[in-house]
Design an enzyme around this catalytic site. Structure first.
Site, PDB file in Angstrom:
ATOM      1  CB  CYS A 111      -0.878  -0.011   1.247  1.00 19.51           C
ATOM      2  SG  CYS A 111      -1.944   1.421   1.392  1.00 19.51           S
ATOM      3  CG  HIS A 154      -5.518  -2.628  -0.975  1.00 18.21           C
ATOM      4  ND1 HIS A 154      -4.422  -3.175  -0.335  1.00 18.21           N
ATOM      5  CD2 HIS A 154      -5.359  -1.273  -0.880  1.00 18.21           C
ATOM      6  CE1 HIS A 154      -3.655  -2.190   0.130  1.00 18.21           C
ATOM      7  NE2 HIS A 154      -4.191  -1.038  -0.198  1.00 18.21           N
ATOM      8  CD  GLU A 155      -6.883   1.132  -3.597  1.00 18.87           C
ATOM      9  OE1 GLU A 155      -7.141   2.105  -2.857  1.00 18.87           O
ATOM     10  OE2 GLU A 155      -5.726   0.693  -3.753  1.00 18.87           O
ATOM     11  CG  HIS A 158      -7.390   2.393   1.281  1.00 19.42           C
ATOM     12  ND1 HIS A 158      -6.612   2.740   2.358  1.00 19.42           N
ATOM     13  CD2 HIS A 158      -6.540   1.804   0.391  1.00 19.42           C
ATOM     14  CE1 HIS A 158      -5.353   2.367   2.133  1.00 19.42           C
ATOM     15  NE2 HIS A 158      -5.287   1.794   0.949  1.00 19.42           N
TER      16      HIS A 158
HETATM   17 NI    NI Z   1      -3.621   0.967  -0.042  1.00 19.23          NI
END
Ligand code: NI
Length: 183
Positions: A111, A154-155, A158
């Site tokens: 990341c 993953h996003e 976030h």
């Molecule tokens: Ni990330």
């Protein structure tokens, strides 16, 4: 290409722990510029010459929160063949369905907000179907798999204030290795 003037927040910044809010359309000029900057930055981070010139870490994805905007927006830049990139602009995404099968990145997930060595398994679905909006506010549905599916998950994390390191088992970082496929 000129390196965009964006500042990527680091791991301990409290904004990264907040839940991003739905974007509304039409997007503001600031939001449009940020999307453009994030795509340019990721592209330059993957091209060897610009990566070296500006000392960049290669990255696939960025969420708006990582550059300080708490909106449910992320971009992914995938190098589909050498020197050729596919951009995903994903706004207000929802995971509609996912595979049973789980996968993980063997060399570890990374990341741009986490600047340290980490190891361990981050379990992800091998395939997901996502609904989202494009930059003009038009809805679309997309099925993604393998590394792109991991990048999407993953996003989306976030946007919910979750970092990939949160998903690694603290006591046993390689827990569940035999129940998932390594990619
Ligand atoms: Ni990330």
């Amino acid at each position: 290409m000129k390196l965009p003037n964006i500042k990527i927040l680091e791991e301990h910044n409290k904004l990264l722990r907040m839940t991003s809010k739905e974007a509304t359309f039409p997007l503001s000029n600031q939001e449009l510029r940020l999307i453009d900057d994030m795509i340019t930055y990721l592209t330059m981070s993957q091209i060897k010459e610009t990566q070296q010139k500006y000392n960049l870490r290669a990255g696939w994805g960025l969420s708006a929160v990582q550059v300080g905007l708490l909106k449910r927006i992320f971009v992914i830049v995938e190098e589909v063949e050498p020197g050729s990139f596919k951009n995903y602009i994903v706004i207000n995404p929802k995971i509609l369905s996912h595979s049973e099968e789980k996968i993980y990145v063997g060399e570890g997930e990374g990341c741009l907000s986490v600047n340290r060595f980490t190891e361990g398994i981050v379990p992800r679905y091998a395939r997901i179907t996502v609904s989202a909006f494009d930059i003009d506010g038009n809805p679309y549905t997309l099925r993604v798999r393998e590394d792109v599916a991991i990048a999407f998950q993953h996003e989306i994390d976030h946007l919910n204030g979750i970092l990939f390191i949160d998903r690694i088992d603290k006591k046993n970082p390689f827990k569940g290795k035999d129940t998932m496929r390594e990619i």
